[in-house]
Design a protein around this motif. Structure first.
Motif, short mmCIF file in Angstrom:
data_model
loop_
_atom_site.label_atom_id
_atom_site.label_comp_id
_atom_site.label_asym_id
_atom_site.label_seq_id
_atom_site.Cartn_x
_atom_site.Cartn_y
_atom_site.Cartn_z
N PRO A 21 96.71 -7.29 -78.50
CA PRO A 21 96.05 -8.57 -78.19
C PRO A 21 95.75 -8.74 -76.70
CG PRO A 21 97.86 -8.91 -79.72
CD PRO A 21 97.94 -7.47 -79.26
N GLU A 22 96.50 -8.06 -75.84
CA GLU A 22 96.27 -8.20 -74.41
C GLU A 22 95.04 -7.44 -73.93
OE1 GLU A 22 99.20 -7.23 -75.75
OE2 GLU A 22 100.16 -9.19 -75.59
N ASP A 23 94.57 -6.49 -74.74
CA ASP A 23 93.42 -5.69 -74.35
C ASP A 23 92.15 -6.49 -74.64
OD1 ASP A 23 91.47 -3.82 -73.89
OD2 ASP A 23 92.48 -2.21 -74.98
N GLN A 24 91.32 -6.68 -73.65
CA GLN A 24 90.12 -7.50 -73.82
C GLN A 24 88.94 -6.72 -74.36
OE1 GLN A 24 90.12 -10.94 -73.40
NE2 GLN A 24 92.27 -10.37 -73.43
N ALA A 25 89.03 -5.39 -74.42
CA ALA A 25 87.90 -4.60 -74.91
C ALA A 25 87.98 -4.48 -76.41
CB ALA A 25 87.91 -3.21 -74.27
N GLU A 26 87.01 -5.01 -77.10
CA GLU A 26 87.04 -4.99 -78.56
C GLU A 26 86.34 -3.78 -79.14
OE1 GLU A 26 85.89 -7.86 -82.35
OE2 GLU A 26 85.89 -8.64 -80.32
N PHE A 27 85.21 -3.39 -78.55
CA PHE A 27 84.43 -2.31 -79.10
C PHE A 27 84.17 -1.26 -78.03
CE2 PHE A 27 82.96 -6.12 -81.44
CZ PHE A 27 83.49 -5.77 -82.67
N GLY A 28 84.01 -0.03 -78.47
CA GLY A 28 83.45 1.00 -77.62
C GLY A 28 84.42 1.77 -76.78
N ARG A 29 85.60 1.26 -76.52
CA ARG A 29 86.56 2.04 -75.73
C ARG A 29 87.97 1.69 -76.17
NH1 ARG A 29 87.57 -1.24 -70.74
NH2 ARG A 29 86.28 -3.09 -70.93
N ALA A 76 77.48 -15.26 -83.44
CA ALA A 76 78.58 -14.53 -82.81
C ALA A 76 79.17 -15.37 -81.70
CB ALA A 76 78.09 -13.20 -82.24
N GLY A 77 80.45 -15.17 -81.44
CA GLY A 77 81.12 -15.86 -80.34
C GLY A 77 80.92 -15.13 -79.02
N ARG A 78 81.37 -15.79 -77.97
CA ARG A 78 81.19 -15.23 -76.62
C ARG A 78 81.91 -13.90 -76.46
NH1 ARG A 78 80.13 -17.66 -71.54
NH2 ARG A 78 79.89 -15.99 -70.01
N THR A 79 83.12 -13.77 -77.04
CA THR A 79 83.87 -12.52 -76.89
C THR A 79 83.13 -11.36 -77.52
OG1 THR A 79 85.99 -13.71 -76.84
CG2 THR A 79 86.06 -11.37 -77.40
N THR A 80 82.68 -11.54 -78.76
CA THR A 80 81.93 -10.48 -79.43
C THR A 80 80.65 -10.16 -78.66
OG1 THR A 80 82.81 -11.11 -81.59
CG2 THR A 80 80.77 -9.85 -81.59
N TYR A 81 80.00 -11.20 -78.16
CA TYR A 81 78.76 -11.02 -77.40
C TYR A 81 79.00 -10.18 -76.15
CZ TYR A 81 74.52 -12.52 -74.87
OH TYR A 81 73.33 -12.57 -74.18
N GLU A 82 80.05 -10.50 -75.42
CA GLU A 82 80.36 -9.76 -74.20
C GLU A 82 80.76 -8.32 -74.50
OE1 GLU A 82 79.82 -10.72 -71.23
OE2 GLU A 82 79.56 -12.88 -71.44
N HIS A 83 81.59 -8.15 -75.52
CA HIS A 83 82.09 -6.81 -75.83
C HIS A 83 81.04 -5.92 -76.46
CE1 HIS A 83 86.49 -8.43 -75.95
NE2 HIS A 83 86.01 -8.33 -74.73
N SER A 84 79.95 -6.51 -76.89
CA SER A 84 78.87 -5.74 -77.50
C SER A 84 77.69 -5.61 -76.55
CB SER A 84 78.42 -6.41 -78.80
OG SER A 84 79.50 -6.50 -79.71
N SER A 85 77.95 -5.72 -75.25
CA SER A 85 76.93 -5.57 -74.21
C SER A 85 75.73 -6.47 -74.45
CB SER A 85 76.49 -4.10 -74.12
OG SER A 85 77.59 -3.28 -73.80
N HIS A 86 76.03 -7.72 -74.91
CA HIS A 86 75.01 -8.76 -75.12
C HIS A 86 73.99 -8.36 -76.18
CE1 HIS A 86 75.91 -9.30 -70.58
NE2 HIS A 86 76.88 -9.84 -71.31
N PHE A 87 74.36 -7.34 -76.99
CA PHE A 87 73.45 -6.83 -78.02
C PHE A 87 72.10 -6.46 -77.42
CE2 PHE A 87 76.44 -9.55 -80.36
CZ PHE A 87 76.96 -8.60 -81.23
N SER A 88 72.15 -6.02 -76.16
CA SER A 88 70.94 -5.58 -75.43
C SER A 88 69.84 -6.64 -75.45
CB SER A 88 70.43 -4.25 -76.00
OG SER A 88 71.42 -3.25 -75.88
#
Length: 201
Positions: A21-29, A76-88
């Motif tokens: 839960p402390e890790d802020q990166a949800e996707f990609g790494r 989508a929420g802000r967290t998903t948006y940020e972690h998904s590179s703003h969906f380009s």
């Protein structure tokens, strides 16, 4: 009236990533074993008719494309948006525009995206207007849980992958009360079981 659907790949113990839960990166790494949650998108021989580049098993493609073709907008929420590179600057769905719900301004929002800062109910209302007669998809555990708590979700889809991650980021967050579900369909497929529920009111 259009329906509101939330869907995500999850482990059997309910995690959508292997992060702590402390890790802020949800996707990609840092996905680790949780990368297995998404293998079924690409380990089959049937191309998706909705998403270019997805090659699924035949039963997964049939289920996934039937669901994806229903969507006319995504939330989508802000967290998903940020972690998904703003969906380009676009949307996670090739034809369904994105509504981002956030408590604060989002400077990165593009002209193709809609920002709502007044809560999940208003975000879903905006998405319904965009979607017209089609359905609305809700992305991300926090937003999905908020929508469930507000009684705004009609269907829940869990693409359940046979792994126990043991820890990580759970899909469902704490809810103020229990939510009753009725299983509509269960589709076993290589590497995943697609569980389709109706929210009982």
């Amino acid at each position: 009236m259009s329906k509101v659907i939330t869907a995500h790949a999850v482990s059997v113990d309910g995690y959508l990533s292997g992060h702590t839960p402390e890790d802020q990166a949800e996707f990609g790494r840092g996905l680790g074993d949780a990368a297995m949650l998404f293998d079924w998108y690409s380990d089959g021989d049937t191309p998706s008719t909705t998403f270019d580049g997805f090659r699924l098993s035949e039963p997964s493609a049939r289920f996934f494309d039937a669901l994806a073709s229903r969507l006319g907008a995504a939330v989508a929420g802000r967290t998903t948006y940020e972690h998904s590179s703003h969906f380009s600057g676009g949307s996670p769905h090739p034809t369904a525009p994105l509504v981002v719900v956030s408590h604060h301004d989002v400077p990165e929002i593009s002209e193709a995206q809609t920002l709502v800062t007044t809560g999940i109910a208003d975000a879903i209302a905006a998405a319904r207007e965009i979607a017209g007669s089609k359905d609305v998809g809700v992305m991300g555990g926090a937003v999905a849980s908020s929508a469930l708590a507000a009684g705004l979700v009609d269907e829940v889809v869990l693409h359940q992958v046979p792994i126990l991650l043991g820890r990580g980021r759970p899909f469902f967050h704490e809810l103020p009360a229990h939510v009753n579900l009725r299983l509509i369909e269960a589709v076993p497929a290589p590497g995943v079981t697609h569980l389709h529920y109706e929210v009982v009111r």
